[in-house]
Design a protein around this motif. Structure first.
Motif, PDB file in Angstrom:
ATOM      1  N   ASN A   1       7.673  -4.447   2.331  1.00 22.39           N
ATOM      2  CA  ASN A   1       6.287  -4.626   2.764  1.00 22.39           C
ATOM      3  C   ASN A   1       5.454  -5.050   1.557  1.00 22.39           C
TER       4      ASN A   1
ATOM      5  N   LEU B   1       1.574  -4.199   0.153  1.00 22.67           N
ATOM      6  CA  LEU B   1       0.378  -3.385   0.304  1.00 22.67           C
ATOM      7  C   LEU B   1      -0.799  -4.178  -0.238  1.00 22.67           C
TER       8      LEU B   1
ATOM      9  N   GLU C   1      -7.774   3.616  -4.126  1.00 19.17           N
ATOM     10  CA  GLU C   1      -7.019   3.510  -2.883  1.00 19.17           C
ATOM     11  C   GLU C   1      -5.826   4.456  -2.959  1.00 19.17           C
TER      12      GLU C   1
ATOM     13  N   TRP D   1      -2.295   5.460  -1.167  1.00 19.10           N
ATOM     14  CA  TRP D   1      -1.280   4.913  -0.265  1.00 19.10           C
ATOM     15  C   TRP D   1      -0.155   5.925  -0.077  1.00 19.10           C
ATOM     16  N   ASP D   2       0.143   6.237   1.175  1.00 11.10           N
ATOM     17  CA  ASP D   2       1.263   7.103   1.536  1.00 11.10           C
ATOM     18  C   ASP D   2       2.532   6.248   1.548  1.00 11.10           C
TER      19      ASP D   2
ATOM     20  N   THR E   1       4.823   6.225   4.882  1.00 11.97           N
ATOM     21  CA  THR E   1       4.386   5.373   5.993  1.00 11.97           C
ATOM     22  C   THR E   1       3.951   3.996   5.529  1.00 11.97           C
ATOM     23  N   LEU E   2       3.771   3.823   4.197  1.00 12.32           N
ATOM     24  CA  LEU E   2       3.253   2.582   3.616  1.00 12.32           C
ATOM     25  C   LEU E   2       1.888   2.224   4.214  1.00 12.32           C
ATOM     26  N   GLU E   3       1.075   3.241   4.430  1.00  8.20           N
ATOM     27  CA  GLU E   3      -0.277   3.070   4.948  1.00  8.20           C
ATOM     28  C   GLU E   3      -1.288   3.587   3.926  1.00  8.20           C
ATOM     29  N   ARG E   4      -2.454   2.921   3.890  1.00  4.08           N
ATOM     30  CA  ARG E   4      -3.540   3.401   3.047  1.00  4.08           C
ATOM     31  C   ARG E   4      -4.247   4.542   3.759  1.00  4.08           C
ATOM     32  N   THR E   5      -4.331   5.694   3.103  1.00  2.14           N
ATOM     33  CA  THR E   5      -4.924   6.871   3.736  1.00  2.14           C
ATOM     34  C   THR E   5      -6.363   7.113   3.325  1.00  2.14           C
TER      35      THR E   5
END
Length: 706
Positions: free
Chosen positions: A111, A113, A141, A143-144, A147-151
């Motif tokens: 992925n 980011l 920022e 990032w988890d 999950t490769l999501e910004r929290t």
């Protein structure tokens, strides 16, 4: 040979410092100020690998604009750092525009980011589950990585304790604290964050270069005014200070600390301190020796300090006795397991796969982001006439040829060739010309292989074009003749590489450093902005046939059919000239702040960009009326505008965004996310299936509807 030894050792040191692997977190030591609860360690798992097939791109239309996505990004901008997660499952490469996430075993891209703005600092938590990015808009920022999501996206300094933009970012050994360096002119500051509560604990005004102990979570070193301060990380209380410069580091076990001491009377020296109590153990080297830097190393089962002297010889110091030992070159290869330690990272010579990965780069197909670390400015780009390839030139590395069907890099132009400043093609696409400082090369456009060289070194700053009507290569520039410069056209045979003819441009124009030249679509005329107006020459004779006075010649464009030349006069008017006799046939009123013009491929629409209103007005040339205004949602400086092939859409590059305007409704139907750098170039592919943006930081992106 001493020279070979020096080169070999320095190359090895370069190889060592390029590739990083995070060290497993050590057990936390108790700290007296603010105990933190014990959190069971979590295991970082690699997300499911995804293999993207080459996309079948649709033509971009107002109806599908909402589905536009970034299909590929051949350059992330300058790669500043890389991390392995603690279990080795992920490799993270930090670039200016964001983070590429690779599988740590197969190196397959998982992925990308996408950061909200330019990345200026980054840190990976010791457990490998949390990545923190600092951006140019003073945000953090979170990032988890499971999950490769910004929290979270939070302001770095919500209470304005510090003024400035951020520099280094780092975690303490427990992962519960973050230190953020803030820099602005002469005002420096360090912020300490609670990474779990996501808030600022305290600020340390005037101090920079925060460095946590690798083993003690409540110990932080900061620098101020030629002193290093050891302090409690949770409350900022100073324990003691040591003399030294900003070059300092902890030993891997956290028991020792090395500093560089600066002095006007002698060369820099290094001092080795015991962290407990700040006790000085040794100073080194002697006054007649110089080392640019030293590092903690594991050498044959023991920890030592190492550095390279001015001859490139590796020097080791025993940490207990301070004795010096020179190491022969052959001893730092093979099975000696030489490992170099820096704060929270280990660089080792036993990583040939990672070394090969970084030096060669990783490029893949489809909408997978491409890893590239050159990060230089894009000097020029061009589409191949058959629309299948993209050619990109950089200021700091070889030009590249990309296949637009597969999204893969097909070839790099020779590394020893000087900067490529422009591309030119024959109309059938069979000939590629690349322009360099003092010569021009004719190449195979599919492999980049050089087929012919035109030695135009007698011309300063040459420009090149392919003349299809006469099957000649045109190279023009300035030649020095008896201490006088004269502008000259030269005509070359593409088969033999020999110069066939030459002409001196009438009027002694100044070509030095000027890139604002245009060749008419019928290849008959050369146009340039000069003192007093725009000059027109006949290419075949070199004679000046017209002088368009009082024309603001920086902003010119030919109508696609070549019958008219359009240019801003600089007084709120736009003139249209007949290229048959170079007489002005029309004059239009335009906004007084108009500064950029372009026409659609059919020649029936004219777009005029403004500098104050930050919008674009569009005119129907057939009906002689202004049909609307395209106003991007964010008011930023407009740097480039481009029509799609059908004339239905207008792309507007403004600051670090691109807006797409539907010309039927004058509505902005799509806006790209903000990129790391300003975007001065945007262009539609001739099929209209995607558009391309190039930023000043070297990032090239394809945008389309898969």
């Amino acid at each position: 040979m001493p020279g070979m030894k020096n080169v070999g050792l320095m190359q090895m040191l370069l190889f060592l410092v390029l590739f990083s692997a995070c060290t497993p977190p050590r057990p936390d030591l108790p700290h007296p100020v603010l105990p933190s609860p014990t959190v069971p360690p979590s295991v970082s798992s690699s997300p499911q690998l995804t293999r993207f097939p080459p996309p079948t791109w649709q033509k971009i239309t107002p109806e599908n604009a909402a589905e536009i996505m970034e299909l590929a990004r051949p350059n992330l901008g300058e790669a500043s750092h890389s991390f392995w997660t603690s279990d080795g499952s992920l490799l993270l490469v930090i670039g200016e525009a964001g983070v590429s996430v690779y599988d740590g075993i197969t190196y397959t891209l998982i992925n990308f980011l996408d950061a909200s703005n330019e990345v200026t600092g980054s840190a990976l938590s010791p457990d490998g589950n949390l990545l923190v990015l600092a951006t140019s808009r003073d945000n953090l920022e979170f990032w988890d990585l499971e999950t490769l999501e910004r929290t979270d996206l939070l302001p770095i300094d919500p209470l304005h304790w510090c003024s400035g933009s951020q520099g280094r970012v780092s975690f303490n050994s427990s992962g519960k604290l973050l230190a953020i360096e803030m820099l602005y002119g002469r005002e420096y500051c360090t912020l300490v964050w609670d990474s779990e509560l996501r808030g600022v604990l305290h600020a340390i005004p005037g101090h920079i270069r925060p460095l946590f102990s690798p083993t003690e979570p409540n110990l932080l070193a900061t620098y101020f005014d030629n002193n290093i301060y050891m302090r409690g990380a949770y409350d900022g209380e100073v324990l003691y200070y040591l003399p030294g410069s900003i070059d300092y580091q902890f030993s891997p076990d956290g028991d020792l600390f090395v500093t560089r001491e600066t002095s006007e009377e002698q060369r820099d020296r290094f001092a080795l301190w015991e962290v407990e109590g700040g006790v000085l153990r040794h100073t080194f080297p002697d006054r007649n020796e110089y080392f640019p830097s030293v590092y903690f190393v594991d050498w044959q089962g023991r920890t030592a300090l190492a550095g390279f002297d001015t001859d490139g010889v590796l020097i080791l110091w025993d940490l207990n006795t301070g004795t010096l030992q020179k190491i022969p070159e052959q001893d730092i290869s093979g099975e000696n397991n030489f490992t170099l330690h820096t704060h929270q990272n280990t660089f080792t010579s036993q990583a040939p796969a990672a070394l090969h990965l970084w030096l060669t780069g990783m490029r893949s197909s489809g909408n997978e982001v491409v890893l590239s670390d050159h990060g230089g400015w894009v000097t020029t780009f061009a589409f191949h006439p058959d629309q299948s390839k993209l050619f990109i030139a950089y200021d700091n590395q070889p030009a590249e040829i990309y296949n637009l069907i597969s999204g893969m890099l097909e070839a790099q132009i020779e590394k020893h060739i000087k900067l490529t400043s422009s591309f030119a093609f024959s109309p059938d696409g069979g000939v590629l010309l690349t322009e360099h400082d003092d010569f021009v090369l004719l190449r195979d456009p599919f492999s980049g292989t050089t087929l012919q060289r035109f030695n135009s070194g007698f011309l300063f700053d040459p420009r090149v074009s392919y003349l299809d009507a006469t099957n000649q290569v045109l190279i023009f520039g300035e030649e020095k003749n008896e201490n006088l410069w004269e502008a000259r056209l030269t005509f070359w045979d593409p088969g033999s590489g020999e110069m066939q003819d030459t002409r001196v441009l009438e009027g002694k124009p100044d070509l030095h450093g000027r890139r604002n030249f245009w060749i008419s679509p019928d290849e008959r005329f050369l146009v340039s902005s000069q003192t007093g107006g725009v000059w027109i020459w006949e290419i075949s004779s070199g004679q000046r046939v017209a002088l368009l006075q009082h024309m603001y010649g920086k902003f010119l464009t030919f109508a696609p059919n070549g019958e008219h030349l359009l240019g801003l006069l600089g007084d709120g008017t736009l003139a249209i000239w007949d290229t048959g006799n170079w007489q002005q046939i029309s004059q239009l009123n335009v906004p007084e702040d108009a500064f950029l013009i372009t026409m659609n491929p059919e020649g029936n629409l004219l777009a005029v960009a403004t500098s104050l209103a930050d919008n674009v007005v569009v005119r129907d040339m057939e009906n002689s009326e202004w049909i609307g205004t395209c106003q991007p949602e964010v008011h930023n400086i407009i740097r480039e505008i481009a029509f799609d092939p059908d004339g239905r859409l207008l792309a507007i590059a403004h600051d670090n965004h691109i807006a797409l305007c539907d010309l039927a409704t004058q509505e902005i139907i799509y806006e790209t996310p903000g990129q790391a750098d300003w975007i001065p170039q945007v262009a539609f592919h001739p099929t209209g299936r995607f558009f391309l943006s190039i930023s000043w930081g070297g990032t090239t992106s394809y945008w389309g509807v898969p």
